[in-house]
Scaffold this motif. Structure first.
Motif: not given
Ligand SMILES: [Mg+2]
Ligand SMILES: Nc1ncnc2c1ncn2[C@@H]1O[C@H](COP(=O)(O)OP(=O)(O)OP(=O)(O)O)[C@@H](O)[C@H]1O
Length: 237
Positions: A42, A84, A162-163
């Motif tokens: 991240s 995220e 992010d994810e």
């Molecule tokens: Mg992360």
């Protein structure tokens, strides 16, 4: 290469969170950045986006140096960011959230046709009926889609994601995966941070693996698949 990151160093106070990170993404590519918790994935995306200012290193995007610029300038250069935690505005409607994605971004260099509400609704059909609904009333998967769609409204030629699979059920994970493949077909390149290995290798052709604060491996998906020992060195298996 569209994005070339070279020797990026980022600190949180005294913590040297990124140590000489180098990576690149060609136009139209999906590249995955994987690694265990706390390695710096991240932080890498936030450093590219200018959310955390890297102390040194270069971030060349289409030949322009972006290191040290504020996030809105980096967005204007054509890089979109899907954080995220999604960060949708719960008290705003889906449509209002989408419009937020355009605010302050006048990107004249976008690859392919511009993203409009109509075009977003074609790719995210669930939004048509729900466009007037406040975002806090939609599901986690829909919020993830909204976060991606909002980033597209800024007409990025590269998305940092992010994810996107985090906390979603397997069916919804596949829907998000398929939408990313679709967006990529429309000409948007993607730097994907993922804990879901299957999603990452399905989408990406090249993989970077992070050890603590550094890139420990870089190769094709085929190479990584042929070397399970590398996978177990860097990832949960
Ligand atoms: Mg992360
Ligand atoms: N705001 C912060 N202040 C201080 N340290 C931080 C901060 N954010 C992250 N870190 C530290 O920097 C390192 C990298 O964090 P980062 O969030 O980039 O990891 P990550 O690879 O994204 O992990 P995860 O898979 O859990 O999301 C970790 O050791 C983390 O504790």
């Amino acid at each position: 290469m569209q994005l070339v990151v070279k020797d990026l160093n980022t600190f949180y106070g005294a913590i040297h969170a990124l140590q000489n990170i180098s990576l690149s993404i060609a136009e139209g590519e999906i590249v995955a950045l994987l690694g265990r918790n706390g390695m710096g994935k991240s932080t890498t995306l936030k450093s590219i986006m200018g959310i955390i200012k890297p102390r040194s290193g270069s971030i060349q995007f289409n030949g322009n140096e972006l290191a040290g610029l504020p996030p809105h300038k980096i967005a204007q250069a054509g890089i979109g960011y899907v954080p995220e935690d999604r960060q949708v505005f719960g008290n705003l409607t889906i449509e209002e959230n989408l419009m937020m994605g355009q605010m302050g971004i006048k990107n004249k260099n976008a690859a392919g046709p511009k993203w409009t509400l109509d075009r977003i609704y074609e790719h995210f059909p669930f939004m048509v009926k729900k466009h007037g609904l406040k975002a806090r009333f939609i599901s986690g998967g829909e919020q993830q889609m909204l976060s991606i769609a909002r980033a597209l409204m800024g007409n990025p030629s590269l998305l940092l994601i992010d994810e996107p699979s985090e906390g979603l059920s397997p069916i919804i994970v596949n829907e998000v995966r398929d939408i990313l493949a679709e967006i990529n077909k429309e000409g948007v390149s993607v730097l994907l941070v993922e804990h879901n290995y299957k999603v990452a290798v399905y989408l990406a052709k090249r993989i970077y693996l992070m050890g603590k604060a550094h890139i420990g491996y870089e190769n094709s998906v085929g190479h990584l698949e042929a070397h399970p020992e590398i996978r177990s060195q860097f990832l949960e298996v």
